[in-house]
Design an enzyme around this catalytic site. Structure first.
Site, PDB file in Angstrom:
ATOM      1  N   TYR A 118      -2.098  -0.922  10.282  1.00 10.43           N
ATOM      2  CA  TYR A 118      -2.042  -1.186   8.847  1.00 10.43           C
ATOM      3  C   TYR A 118      -0.703  -0.735   8.275  1.00 10.43           C
ATOM      4  O   TYR A 118      -0.045  -1.473   7.532  1.00 10.43           O
ATOM      5  CB  TYR A 118      -3.193  -0.454   8.155  1.00 10.43           C
ATOM      6  CG  TYR A 118      -3.350  -0.803   6.695  1.00 10.43           C
ATOM      7  CD1 TYR A 118      -3.892  -2.019   6.305  1.00 10.43           C
ATOM      8  CD2 TYR A 118      -2.962   0.095   5.698  1.00 10.43           C
ATOM      9  CE1 TYR A 118      -4.049  -2.340   4.973  1.00 10.43           C
ATOM     10  CE2 TYR A 118      -3.103  -0.224   4.359  1.00 10.43           C
ATOM     11  CZ  TYR A 118      -3.653  -1.440   4.002  1.00 10.43           C
ATOM     12  OH  TYR A 118      -3.790  -1.758   2.679  1.00 10.43           O
TER      13      TYR A 118
ATOM     14  N   SER B 283       0.851  -1.184   0.000  1.00  9.08           N
ATOM     15  CA  SER B 283       0.000   0.000   0.000  1.00  9.08           C
ATOM     16  C   SER B 283       0.885   1.232   0.000  1.00  9.08           C
ATOM     17  O   SER B 283       2.065   1.165   0.404  1.00  9.08           O
ATOM     18  CB  SER B 283      -0.887   0.011   1.254  1.00  9.08           C
ATOM     19  OG  SER B 283      -1.533   1.256   1.446  1.00  9.08           O
TER      20      SER B 283
ATOM     21  N   LYS C 134       2.307  -2.992   6.549  1.00  7.83           N
ATOM     22  CA  LYS C 134       2.759  -2.769   5.175  1.00  7.83           C
ATOM     23  C   LYS C 134       4.219  -2.311   5.118  1.00  7.83           C
ATOM     24  O   LYS C 134       4.950  -2.689   4.194  1.00  7.83           O
ATOM     25  CB  LYS C 134       1.838  -1.771   4.475  1.00  7.83           C
ATOM     26  CG  LYS C 134       0.400  -2.251   4.324  1.00  7.83           C
ATOM     27  CD  LYS C 134       0.301  -3.582   3.589  1.00  7.83           C
ATOM     28  CE  LYS C 134      -1.145  -3.995   3.351  1.00  7.83           C
ATOM     29  NZ  LYS C 134      -1.252  -5.303   2.654  1.00  7.83           N
TER      30      LYS C 134
END
Length: 254
Positions: free
Chosen positions: A159, A146, A163
């Protein structure tokens, strides 16, 4: 004069495994890989979604099959992928997000996000890589990262951590596997306009903030990811490994 040959984006004769293949990026990638000639295998937790995607791909005249797999079950990952491989291409897509201010993150949140986004991604890639090494075949592993693997964001601690970790894992895997002809890269999307992102974007102020950061001034479309996916899967990218393909509309440019 001999012209420089055109690269081939065809995947004929190759087998592709797609995790989280029932919808979203996984489904789009599977459909494009199949259209490029790959025999596609989708896996995920929801049989109905997988069956729908397989039916659509087959009805269009391409090759697909599916099996149910919870990629957080590492024993099942090793068993099922080992039994079905080797796979020339992996789209390592399964993932989850929990948006929380850092003061509200729980241990359970941490386990859910990091176990799926990072731990499971590692062991799925490992299982595919072992199959390739045992068969002496080259391959391409595409880890779905991402833009948040390169920047931070409010409420995105877990998150982003997962990532950023996936970005580091990808580089180390690329180094380990390069002598065997196995390439490992990430694709890093921005916000894509899907049914899954719309509830997030409808949070007051979120859509305006997102659009202010995307330099092209709009959300991405799912089909705008598929060119990068096909590039990384195909022999058009044989010198690309250990890298990140940004498909972020300019978010990380500054």
């Amino acid at each position: 004069m001999t012209l420089t040959p055109l690269p081939s984006f065809r995947l004929d004769g190759k087998r592709a495994l797609v995790t989280g293949g029932g919808r979203g990026i996984g489904a789009a990638g599977a459909e494009v890989f199949a259209q490029a000639g790959a025999a596609v295998t989708l896996c995920g937790r929801t049989a109905a979604d997988l069956d729908d995607r397989v039916r659509e791909i087959r009805e269009a005249g391409f090759e697909a099959e599916a099996f149910v797999l919870d990629v957080t079950d590492i024993a099942a990952v090793r068993r099922e992928i080992g039994a079905r491989g080797p796979f020339d291409i992996l789209l390592n897509n399964a993932g989850v997000n929990r948006i929380r201010p850092i003061t509200e993150v729980t241990e359970e949140d941490y386990d859910v996000v990091l176990n799926l986004n990072l731990k499971s991604a590692l062991f799925v890639a490992q299982a595919v890589a072992k199959g390739l090494l045992e068969s002496g075949r080259p391959g391409s592993i595409i880890n779905v990262s991402s833009q948040m693997g390169h920047v931070g964001g409010a409420g995105r601690s877990l998150y982003s951590a997962s990532k950023w970790g996936l970005e580091g894992l990808t580089r180390c895997m690329a180094i380990d596997l390069a002598p065997h002809g196995v390439r490992v890269n990430t694709i890093c999307p921005t916000f894509i306009d899907t049914a899954m992102t719309r509830p997030i974007l409808d949070t007051p102020g979120t859509r305006d903030f997102v659009l202010s950061r995307i330099k092209l001034g709009r959300l991405g479309r799912m089909e705008e990811l598929t060119g990068a996916l096909l590039l990384l899967a195909s022999d058009a990218s044989t010198l690309m490994t250990g890298g990140s393909v940004m498909v972020d509309g300019g978010w990380t440019a500054g």
